[in-house]
Structure formats: C-alpha cells, structure tokens
Write an enzyme that holds these catalytic residues in place. Structure first.
Site, PDB file in Angstrom:
ATOM      1  N   GLU A  38      36.824  73.808  45.144  1.00 25.94           N
ATOM      2  CA  GLU A  38      36.977  72.573  44.375  1.00 25.94           C
ATOM      3  C   GLU A  38      36.285  71.430  45.118  1.00 25.94           C
ATOM      4  OE1 GLU A  38      37.058  71.021  41.877  1.00 25.94           O
ATOM      5  OE2 GLU A  38      39.081  70.733  41.079  1.00 25.94           O
ATOM      6  N   ASP A  39      35.880  70.421  44.368  1.00 29.89           N
ATOM      7  CA  ASP A  39      35.258  69.258  45.013  1.00 29.89           C
ATOM      8  C   ASP A  39      36.305  68.374  45.689  1.00 29.89           C
ATOM      9  OD1 ASP A  39      36.349  68.429  42.583  1.00 29.89           O
ATOM     10  OD2 ASP A  39      34.526  67.466  41.853  1.00 29.89           O
ATOM     11  N   ASP A  89      43.204  65.782  44.252  1.00 27.67           N
ATOM     12  CA  ASP A  89      43.689  64.403  44.136  1.00 27.67           C
ATOM     13  C   ASP A  89      45.185  64.447  43.822  1.00 27.67           C
ATOM     14  OD1 ASP A  89      43.791  61.669  43.748  1.00 27.67           O
ATOM     15  OD2 ASP A  89      42.878  61.709  41.764  1.00 27.67           O
ATOM     16  N   PHE A 109      37.898  55.817  44.845  1.00 28.40           N
ATOM     17  CA  PHE A 109      37.194  56.689  43.907  1.00 28.40           C
ATOM     18  C   PHE A 109      35.797  56.943  44.446  1.00 28.40           C
ATOM     19  CE2 PHE A 109      35.245  58.425  40.182  1.00 28.40           C
ATOM     20  CZ  PHE A 109      36.270  59.175  39.637  1.00 28.40           C
ATOM     21  N   ARG A 113      26.409  62.557  40.117  1.00 31.54           N
ATOM     22  CA  ARG A 113      26.610  63.851  40.778  1.00 31.54           C
ATOM     23  C   ARG A 113      25.484  64.200  41.746  1.00 31.54           C
ATOM     24  NH1 ARG A 113      30.861  66.487  38.083  1.00 31.54           N
ATOM     25  NH2 ARG A 113      30.960  66.141  35.840  1.00 31.54           N
TER      26      ARG A 113
HETATM   27  P1  IMP Z   1      43.624  66.397  40.375  1.00 36.11           P
HETATM   28  O1  IMP Z   1      44.018  67.370  39.312  1.00 36.11           O
HETATM   29  O2  IMP Z   1      44.215  65.044  40.165  1.00 36.11           O
HETATM   30  O3  IMP Z   1      43.854  66.909  41.773  1.00 36.11           O
HETATM   31  O4  IMP Z   1      42.107  66.086  40.171  1.00 36.11           O
HETATM   32  C1  IMP Z   1      41.121  66.934  40.449  1.00 36.11           C
HETATM   33  C2  IMP Z   1      39.866  66.494  39.726  1.00 36.11           C
HETATM   34  O5  IMP Z   1      39.833  65.086  39.478  1.00 36.11           O
HETATM   35  C3  IMP Z   1      38.683  66.769  40.600  1.00 36.11           C
HETATM   36  O6  IMP Z   1      38.174  68.056  40.348  1.00 36.11           O
HETATM   37  C4  IMP Z   1      37.713  65.705  40.171  1.00 36.11           C
HETATM   38  O7  IMP Z   1      36.946  66.148  39.076  1.00 36.11           O
HETATM   39  C5  IMP Z   1      38.554  64.545  39.720  1.00 36.11           C
HETATM   40  N1  IMP Z   1      38.637  63.491  40.765  1.00 36.11           N
HETATM   41  C6  IMP Z   1      39.723  63.120  41.467  1.00 36.11           C
HETATM   42  N2  IMP Z   1      39.439  62.134  42.335  1.00 36.11           N
HETATM   43  C7  IMP Z   1      38.123  61.881  42.169  1.00 36.11           C
HETATM   44  C8  IMP Z   1      37.211  60.949  42.792  1.00 36.11           C
HETATM   45  O8  IMP Z   1      37.533  60.158  43.696  1.00 36.11           O
HETATM   46  N3  IMP Z   1      35.931  60.999  42.348  1.00 36.11           N
HETATM   47  C9  IMP Z   1      35.503  61.857  41.380  1.00 36.11           C
HETATM   48  N4  IMP Z   1      36.314  62.723  40.777  1.00 36.11           N
HETATM   49  C10 IMP Z   1      37.618  62.738  41.164  1.00 36.11           C
HETATM   50 MG    MG Z   2      36.363  68.512  39.338  1.00 34.62          MG
END
Ligand code: IMP
Ligand code: MG
Length: 182
Positions: free
Chosen positions: A98-99, A102, A151, A164
């Site tokens: 995963e990137d 969050d 962010f 990206r």
């Molecule tokens: P989560 O489900 O809240 O953990 O979010 C995961 C997804 O939210 C990641 O795969 C990203 O696509 C997006 N995301 C969360 N924080 C960021 C950020 O700071 N920049 C860009 N995408 C984010």
């Molecule tokens: Mg993502």
C-alpha cells in the site's frame, strides 16, 4: 518543487534507500518461499514496481482496486472492492503493498478479506504510515516512513488523481483542498 506543494517531505534518494532496505528485509524473511505481492491501485503501483525489483525470492504480483477517498481529502469510511485479484490467494504467501495507511479502514478491510481466502500467510507493507488518524487497528509488518498528519502527494499518491508522477513525497498546500466544500 511543485507550485501546488508546500515542501518536500521525503526525497527521491531517501525513498530509494528505504525501498532497497525493505526489499532486503522481505527477501530475508521469505527465503525459500514464493511470494504473491498485491498492490492496491492506483497509489501503490509505483512503490510496488520499485519494491519487486529489490526482492530476491521468486515473486509474482497482482493488483486490487478498492474504493477510497475519491477526489476528496477525507475518508468516506466505507470500503468496496472495485477490482479483485486475477489469481488464487489460497495457499499463497501474500504481502499487501500500500502507499499509505491513514485511518486504517482500507487495510483493515483488505487484510481480513484476503485472510478469509485461506492463504498461507498475509502481511502488510506500506511506504507511509500516518498513525495520528488511525480509526481501525492495522498490524504493519513492513513500514517505510512514519509521517505527520499532512496530506501528501507524489510517488504514486494523488489528490484528485493528480500529482502521482512527482518523483518524491511532497506536502500538498492546504489551499489546494480547502474552500471547495469538502
Ligand atoms: P485509509 O483507509 O484511511 O487508511 O486510507 C488509505 C488510502 O487513503 C490510501 O491508499 C490513499 O489512497 C489515501 N490517502 C490517505 N492519506 C493520504 C495522503 O496524505 N495523500 C494521498 N492519499 C492519501
Ligand atoms: Mg491508495
């Protein structure tokens, strides 16, 4: 420096060194095994592409697409599979790539979903970890960088599908995502 960004958070060089280190770690841990790495589209595509080339054990990769933020800087709270694996997960040693983790909603869902398919093992590798916003617990096995509650974009990470292709990780200027009713 990109005009929509505040500052560089992680340079190309730092990313490169970290990806190589993660690759060495994974190669050691999976010696004698075969890996299936699963990248979460689209954000993890660039990280996955670099990471697999640092891995010395036999490795296959596939992608899944999940609904997440859309174009907003806030999580919707629901996760859906938009594109599933093209291959079998049963009996495989899986690493989810995963990137960024969050809130943890995406990874929590995906780890549970893949674990229910009877794999040999499931681990999680993320380039970035933003622990301050966690809602669901996630056990991260391989982690690149812990970042503050900003962010960020670049190296696969987007805002509204843009940025990206920036080669490093940058902090997006809040003026880009505020005053848009989000
Ligand atoms: P989560 O489900 O809240 O953990 O979010 C995961 C997804 O939210 C990641 O795969 C990203 O696509 C997006 N995301 C969360 N924080 C960021 C950020 O700071 N920049 C860009 N995408 C984010
Ligand atoms: Mg993502």
């Amino acid at each position: 420096m990109h005009p929509d960004c505040e500052r560089v958070l992680i340079s190309e060089k730092e990313i490169q060194a970290k990806v190589a280190e993660l690759g060495r770690c994974i190669s050691n841990d999976y010696a004698g095994k075969e890996l299936l790495m699963i990248g979460v589209l689209k954000g993890a595509a660039i990280f996955l592409a670099d990471l697999v080339r640092e891995i010395a054990v036999p490795t296959q990769y596939d992608f899944m697409a999940l609904s997440s933020y859309g174009s907003a800087a806030k999580s919707s709270g629901r996760v859906r599979i938009l594109k599933d694996l093209a291959c079998e997960a049963r009996g495989r040693h899986i690493i989810i790539v995963e990137d960024i983790v969050d809130t943890g909603l995406t990874m929590n869902f995906l780890a549970e979903n893949l674990s229910s398919r009877d794999p040999a093992s499931v681990k999680i590798c993320t380039l970035l970890d933003k622990p301050s916003r966690r809602i669901k617990p996630v056990k991260i096995d391989y982690k690149g960088f812990v970042i503050p509650d900003k962010f960020v974009v670049g190296y696969g990470l987007d805002y509204g599908d843009r940025y990206r292709n920036i080669p490093c990780i940058m902090v997006l200027s809040p003026k880009i995502y505020t005053n848009k009713g989000e």
